[in-house]
Design an enzyme around this catalytic site. Structure first.
Site, PDB file in Angstrom:
ATOM      1  CB  CYS A   4      -4.361  -8.450  -1.048  1.00 50.09           C
ATOM      2  SG  CYS A   4      -5.097  -7.407  -0.169  1.00 50.09           S
ATOM      3  CB  CYS A   7      -1.053  -7.254   0.643  1.00 54.96           C
ATOM      4  SG  CYS A   7      -1.665  -8.414   1.824  1.00 54.96           S
ATOM      5  CG  ASP A  30     -11.509   5.682   1.964  1.00 50.63           C
ATOM      6  OD1 ASP A  30     -11.907   4.521   2.494  1.00 50.63           O
ATOM      7  OD2 ASP A  30     -11.847   5.975   0.777  1.00 50.63           O
ATOM      8  CG  HIS A  46      -4.400 -11.174   3.107  1.00 50.92           C
ATOM      9  ND1 HIS A  46      -4.720  -9.978   2.274  1.00 50.92           N
ATOM     10  CD2 HIS A  46      -5.219 -12.075   3.015  1.00 50.92           C
ATOM     11  CE1 HIS A  46      -5.883 -10.507   1.711  1.00 50.92           C
ATOM     12  NE2 HIS A  46      -6.113 -11.690   1.956  1.00 50.92           N
ATOM     13  N   GLY A  92     -21.187  -4.529   2.045  1.00 52.30           N
ATOM     14  CA  GLY A  92     -20.494  -3.385   1.356  1.00 52.30           C
ATOM     15  C   GLY A  92     -19.045  -3.713   1.268  1.00 52.30           C
ATOM     16  CB  THR A  94     -15.434  -2.682  -2.166  1.00 52.85           C
ATOM     17  OG1 THR A  94     -14.591  -1.784  -1.432  1.00 52.85           O
ATOM     18  CG2 THR A  94     -16.676  -2.226  -2.236  1.00 52.85           C
ATOM     19  CG  HIS A  97      -5.921  -6.647   3.793  1.00 48.23           C
ATOM     20  ND1 HIS A  97      -4.683  -6.913   3.337  1.00 48.23           N
ATOM     21  CD2 HIS A  97      -5.783  -6.281   5.020  1.00 48.23           C
ATOM     22  CE1 HIS A  97      -3.684  -6.916   4.386  1.00 48.23           C
ATOM     23  NE2 HIS A  97      -4.504  -6.524   5.450  1.00 48.23           N
ATOM     24  CG  HIS A  99     -10.761  -2.512   5.319  1.00 51.90           C
ATOM     25  ND1 HIS A  99     -10.889  -3.281   4.520  1.00 51.90           N
ATOM     26  CD2 HIS A  99     -11.455  -1.423   4.985  1.00 51.90           C
ATOM     27  CE1 HIS A  99     -12.096  -3.127   3.779  1.00 51.90           C
ATOM     28  NE2 HIS A  99     -12.605  -2.177   4.203  1.00 51.90           N
ATOM     29  CG  HIS A 101     -14.245   2.187   6.713  1.00 52.26           C
ATOM     30  ND1 HIS A 101     -14.059   2.942   5.401  1.00 52.26           N
ATOM     31  CD2 HIS A 101     -14.566   0.747   6.575  1.00 52.26           C
ATOM     32  CE1 HIS A 101     -14.322   2.133   4.717  1.00 52.26           C
ATOM     33  NE2 HIS A 101     -14.570   0.582   5.070  1.00 52.26           N
TER      34      HIS A 101
HETATM   35  P1  5GP Z   1     -14.989  -1.370   2.025  1.00 46.31           P
HETATM   36  O1  5GP Z   1     -15.971  -0.790   0.923  1.00 46.31           O
HETATM   37  O2  5GP Z   1     -14.273  -2.590   1.688  1.00 46.31           O
HETATM   38  O3  5GP Z   1     -15.478  -1.228   3.584  1.00 46.31           O
HETATM   39  O4  5GP Z   1     -13.942  -0.073   2.149  1.00 46.31           O
HETATM   40  C1  5GP Z   1     -12.739  -0.146   1.152  1.00 46.31           C
HETATM   41  C2  5GP Z   1     -12.487   1.387   0.994  1.00 46.31           C
HETATM   42  O5  5GP Z   1     -11.098   1.396   0.492  1.00 46.31           O
HETATM   43  C3  5GP Z   1     -13.282   2.226   0.427  1.00 46.31           C
HETATM   44  O6  5GP Z   1     -13.624   3.397   1.327  1.00 46.31           O
HETATM   45  C4  5GP Z   1     -12.385   2.959  -0.757  1.00 46.31           C
HETATM   46  O7  5GP Z   1     -12.555   4.427  -0.850  1.00 46.31           O
HETATM   47  C5  5GP Z   1     -10.990   2.484  -0.357  1.00 46.31           C
HETATM   48  N1  5GP Z   1     -10.084   2.368  -1.343  1.00 46.31           N
HETATM   49  C6  5GP Z   1     -10.315   1.617  -2.406  1.00 46.31           C
HETATM   50  N2  5GP Z   1      -9.155   1.679  -3.231  1.00 46.31           N
HETATM   51  C7  5GP Z   1      -8.122   2.544  -2.435  1.00 46.31           C
HETATM   52  C8  5GP Z   1      -6.615   2.925  -2.717  1.00 46.31           C
HETATM   53  O8  5GP Z   1      -6.309   2.676  -4.009  1.00 46.31           O
HETATM   54  N3  5GP Z   1      -6.301   3.668  -1.943  1.00 46.31           N
HETATM   55  C9  5GP Z   1      -6.939   4.336  -0.597  1.00 46.31           C
HETATM   56  N4  5GP Z   1      -6.453   5.166   0.065  1.00 46.31           N
HETATM   57  N5  5GP Z   1      -8.245   3.779  -0.490  1.00 46.31           N
HETATM   58  C10 5GP Z   1      -8.848   2.899  -1.313  1.00 46.31           C
HETATM   59 ZN    ZN Z   2      -3.973  -8.198   1.926  1.00 50.15          ZN
END
Ligand code: 5GP
Ligand code: ZN
Length: 113
Positions: A4, A7, A30, A46, A92, A94, A97, A99, A101
């Site tokens: 992950c 993680c 981000d 997790h 959406g 990606t 884990h 989280h 925003h």
């Molecule tokens: P999701 O699309 O799952 O809601 O949000 C995942 C977020 O993680 C995205 O906004 C993406 O820019 C961010 N993200 C993906 N990989 C990394 C990383 O390695 N480091 C950081 N700081 N953010 C990441």
């Molecule tokens: Zn995790």
């Protein structure tokens, strides 16, 4: 879980720009910010998504929401901010884990709700 991304970030195995940490929560910027302030607020425990929140583990989600006003204040978001959770691929998500925003620092016009 070993695979992950978040993680690994929490464990310090992958670098991030940390803005907040306590016993249950880790928050970092981000990598692809959508606003001047775009922080990911993550429980250290997790859970793959909000779909996995139960009465037994909801404390980690509550801890995120206790941290959010502190982080928002530290980031200077006095005019307001938005908290977003994408739950599941169709929404959406990606990174699997849980989280939240935390977004702010500009006028947030694109409301869908
Ligand atoms: P999701 O699309 O799952 O809601 O949000 C995942 C977020 O993680 C995205 O906004 C993406 O820019 C961010 N993200 C993906 N990989 C990394 C990383 O390695 N480091 C950081 N700081 N953010 C990441
Ligand atoms: Zn995790």
């Amino acid at each position: 879980m070993n695979d992950c991304l978040f993680c690994k970030i929490i464990a310090g195995e992958i670098p991030s720009t940390k803005v907040y940490e306590d016993e249950k929560v880790f928050a970092f910027r981000d990598i692809n910010p959508q606003a001047p302030v775009h922080v990911l607020v993550v429980p250290k425990e997790h859970l793959a998504s909000a779909n996995e929140i139960t009465a037994a583990n909801a404390g980690c989600a509550a801890a995120c929401f206790e941290a959010i006003p502190k982080i928002a204040a530290a980031e200077g978001l006095t005019e307001g901010y938005r908290v977003i959770n994408n739950c599941g691929a169709a929404a959406g998500q990606t990174v699997m884990h849980l989280h939240f925003h935390l977004i702010g620092g500009r006028e947030l016009g694109e409301k869908i709700v």
